[in-house]
Design a protein around this motif. Sequence first.
Motif, PDB file in Angstrom:
ATOM      1  N   UNK A  31       0.893  -7.229   7.962  1.00  0.00           N
ATOM      2  CA  UNK A  31       1.676  -6.634   9.038  1.00  0.00           C
ATOM      3  C   UNK A  31       0.829  -6.468  10.293  1.00  0.00           C
ATOM      4  N   UNK A  32      -0.451  -6.136  10.107  1.00  0.00           N
ATOM      5  CA  UNK A  32      -1.323  -5.954  11.263  1.00  0.00           C
ATOM      6  C   UNK A  32      -1.775  -7.304  11.832  1.00  0.00           C
ATOM      7  N   UNK A  73      -3.840   5.094   4.523  1.00  0.00           N
ATOM      8  CA  UNK A  73      -2.719   5.291   3.593  1.00  0.00           C
ATOM      9  C   UNK A  73      -1.825   4.050   3.526  1.00  0.00           C
ATOM     10  N   UNK A  78      -4.134  -1.734  13.729  1.00  0.00           N
ATOM     11  CA  UNK A  78      -4.889  -0.896  12.801  1.00  0.00           C
ATOM     12  C   UNK A  78      -4.241  -0.959  11.428  1.00  0.00           C
ATOM     13  N   UNK A 119      -3.949   1.311   8.237  1.00  0.00           N
ATOM     14  CA  UNK A 119      -4.180   2.724   7.938  1.00  0.00           C
ATOM     15  C   UNK A 119      -4.759   2.923   6.548  1.00  0.00           C
ATOM     16  N   UNK A 134       8.093  -6.560  11.560  1.00  0.00           N
ATOM     17  CA  UNK A 134       8.392  -5.449  12.480  1.00  0.00           C
ATOM     18  C   UNK A 134       7.682  -5.579  13.838  1.00  0.00           C
ATOM     19  N   UNK A 135       6.380  -5.812  13.784  1.00  0.00           N
ATOM     20  CA  UNK A 135       5.610  -5.883  15.023  1.00  0.00           C
ATOM     21  C   UNK A 135       6.042  -7.028  15.924  1.00  0.00           C
ATOM     22  N   UNK A 165       0.479   3.074   5.143  1.00  0.00           N
ATOM     23  CA  UNK A 165       1.635   3.368   5.996  1.00  0.00           C
ATOM     24  C   UNK A 165       2.632   2.213   6.038  1.00  0.00           C
ATOM     25  N   UNK A 166       2.916   1.632   4.888  1.00  0.00           N
ATOM     26  CA  UNK A 166       3.952   0.600   4.796  1.00  0.00           C
ATOM     27  C   UNK A 166       5.307   1.308   4.865  1.00  0.00           C
ATOM     28  N   UNK A 167       6.220   0.789   5.692  1.00  0.00           N
ATOM     29  CA  UNK A 167       7.512   1.458   5.869  1.00  0.00           C
ATOM     30  C   UNK A 167       8.311   1.409   4.565  1.00  0.00           C
ATOM     31  N   UNK A 168       8.637   2.559   3.965  1.00  0.00           N
ATOM     32  CA  UNK A 168       9.234   2.557   2.620  1.00  0.00           C
ATOM     33  C   UNK A 168      10.674   2.046   2.603  1.00  0.00           C
ATOM     34  N   UNK A 169      11.337   2.047   3.757  1.00  0.00           N
ATOM     35  CA  UNK A 169      12.749   1.658   3.753  1.00  0.00           C
ATOM     36  C   UNK A 169      12.954   0.202   4.155  1.00  0.00           C
ATOM     37  N   UNK A 170      11.853  -0.541   4.282  1.00  0.00           N
ATOM     38  CA  UNK A 170      11.996  -1.951   4.651  1.00  0.00           C
ATOM     39  C   UNK A 170      11.364  -2.828   3.568  1.00  0.00           C
ATOM     40  N   UNK A 182       9.269  -6.179  17.749  1.00  0.00           N
ATOM     41  CA  UNK A 182       9.036  -5.291  18.890  1.00  0.00           C
ATOM     42  C   UNK A 182       8.509  -6.058  20.089  1.00  0.00           C
ATOM     43  N   UNK A 224       8.112   0.436  -2.877  1.00  0.00           N
ATOM     44  CA  UNK A 224       7.929   1.217  -4.105  1.00  0.00           C
ATOM     45  C   UNK A 224       7.852   0.325  -5.342  1.00  0.00           C
TER      46      UNK A 224
END
Lengths: 305, 382
Positions: free
Chosen positions: B166-167, B103, B99, B101, B118-119, B105-110, B122, B152
């Motif tokens: 990412x998706x 928003x 999905x 999102x 990331x996916x 929802x991108x990880x701000x610390x990566x 996992x 950012x």
Amino acid sequence: MNSNLHQQRIMDILWRRFVIVAPYLWLFIFFLAPFAIIFKISFADPIVAQPPFTPLFNFSVQADKWFYFTLDNYRFLLEDNLYWISYLKSFKIAFISTCLCLLIGYPMAYAIARASPVWRNVLLFLIILPFWTSFLLRVYAWMGILSTHGVINNLLISIGFIDQPLKLLYTDFAVYVGIVYSYLPFMILPLFANLVKLDFDLNEAAADLGATPLVIFRDITLPLSMPGIIAGSLLVFIPALGEFVIPALLGGLDTLMIGRTLYDEFFSNRDWPLSSAVATVLLLILVLPMMIFQHHQINETDYQE
Amino acid sequence: MVEETSDQSTEKPAWQDPAAKPFIQIENVSKDFNGFIAVNKVSLDIYQGELFSILGASGCGKTTLLRILAGFERPTTGRILIDGMDMTNIPPYERPINMMFQSYAVFPHMTVEKNVAYGLKKEGIAKEQIQTRVAEMLELVQMTEFAKRKPHQLSGGQLQRVALARALVKKPKVLLLDEPLAALDKKLREHTQFELMNIQDQIGVTFVVVTHDQDEAMILSSRIVVMHKGELIQCGTPKEIYEYPINRYVADFFGTINLFEGNVSRVDDKTMEVECKEISTTVKALSSDTTRVNDQLTIAVRPEKISISKEAPEGEDLSILKGIVWDLGYYGKLSIYKVRTETGKVIQVSAQNRIRSAERVLEWDEEVYLSWDIQSSVVLTE
Ligand SMILES: Nc1ncnc2c1ncn2[C@@H]1O[C@H](COP(=O)(O)OP(=O)(O)O)[C@@H](O)[C@H]1O
Ligand SMILES: [Mg+2]
């Protein structure tokens, strides 16, 4: 009307100056100036007089030197084990208490942050509620709970769990209980403030990409709540390190925390210069973690805005 | 009922082929949030390779339906099947679905790279393979040069690409996109629309896109479903929905449409006549088996289906009425006329400009005839 406008502008400028200067003024009056005095006294010799230390500058005719300065107090701090043991013990107690506060406070802060808005307010209120009673009274209450014939011992004996009362009060254990109890809100509040802002979409995005709930906590929630963890830990660690009331009331004779040593040196021995040196070293120990925090905060703003 | 447009391939699309197996089956799904029905008895089949849009006003339950597909929300009733397998009780991290999102929802610390990787991490894929796949995906969304940046430092459009990459890097069977373009400004949105279509075309993944923008849905989609207050109203190709809306809500939702209420005055086996009092005209329309004399219904006509002329047009199957030009505007190739009938109703007409505007033939207050073909009268029975 023109002069009115002019006046208005001057007032504006003055007000703006004041707003900028005010925090510095505050810091100067309540922190830097007292510290400068303590710092100055730490280079004096104790004497039986009023005040009980030699002046740094002496311009009277009887004085053989107009400037007197000694490092004896710092040398003494290094030589006498008592001070090192006190510092280390304080460090250990403050560190372990901070870890305990974090372990207990994190799940609580997380639960509050995830609660519905109504519950959130109720729970936050409950966290802040103890502050409405005097800190000293609350520590006294713990004496009543932990003492030989206190609530805990009576309860354990009445249910037959023990025959003899346990020695709980006047031990390190009592000090840990006191510190963790007293400072837990200072851990929870900054952690809550951090966790409540975390975007839950990030957790769902991680789940969507194949992360299980535990992995999401490790990869997303924990790293993003680091600023809260650091702020909370410093808010607990710093006051716990210099804590006086809790070890004095709940601790045993061997609970040599630096706050108590300082108090004894100051009021019992009336050695102001030595206790000033103890305080100066304590401050240096505290400034270090603060600087680390500052550094981290700067890195933090790097990705938050 | 619908003729194929020329650019589509000659073979029938999957949704018209009774032998085709749907890839996603939503069976009678409802979602009840403590008494508030956000999704109401939705059944829907989506086929492999489609770019399927869920369209509706804000708050109609689009996101909820998408979240049920992704597994973040459990349906109160009904089932979800993907490729024939029941997914209703499978957690999100085990579904072959990804999905994007609303928003992002991108990880701000990566970094961008770490976000995209990331996916795959996992999934436990080997490091070199992750690297090549991430690089490929960043290439596809044209973000290679930003691989080492933190979120950012990126613009909204770039964040959108990171979220997409990412998706997609997980090679999902279905990609769900929640208002993928809503956060972008208008110009970037149009550009990104086509990129999204291109990417979908290249990798052939089934896209399910949620949007509240009907133009976006019209341009992007193979098929559209219109939702209203948690229910499905109409499902079809953009052309079908635009030309044959089944009720006023859908008709209104897709651009301007002229609506005339009336009573059926004559019916034969194929056609009917509808007496419309508000324009004092008899409108001709195609009838259905259930049409009876005196039925109350609404005739809907799109502005571009109406011809405007100075002389009275002639034709067996035309609905004709008279009015005066009330307002007119030129929009490049298109002219928009507002024509007022004797009864006071204002009808909107749009026409292609064949002649230069300097030589325009129709003026304000001029008397004109409006006419349209029998097929252009859309009958709304609700
Ligand atoms: N978790 C929830 N709890 C209660 N109500 C919800 C929840 N999620 C969505 N809703 C409600 O369901 C309705 C549909 O929401 P949503 O699916 O987000 O709409 P859309 O995406 O079409 O704008 C809204 O009225 C919203 O308030
Ligand atoms: Mg939504």
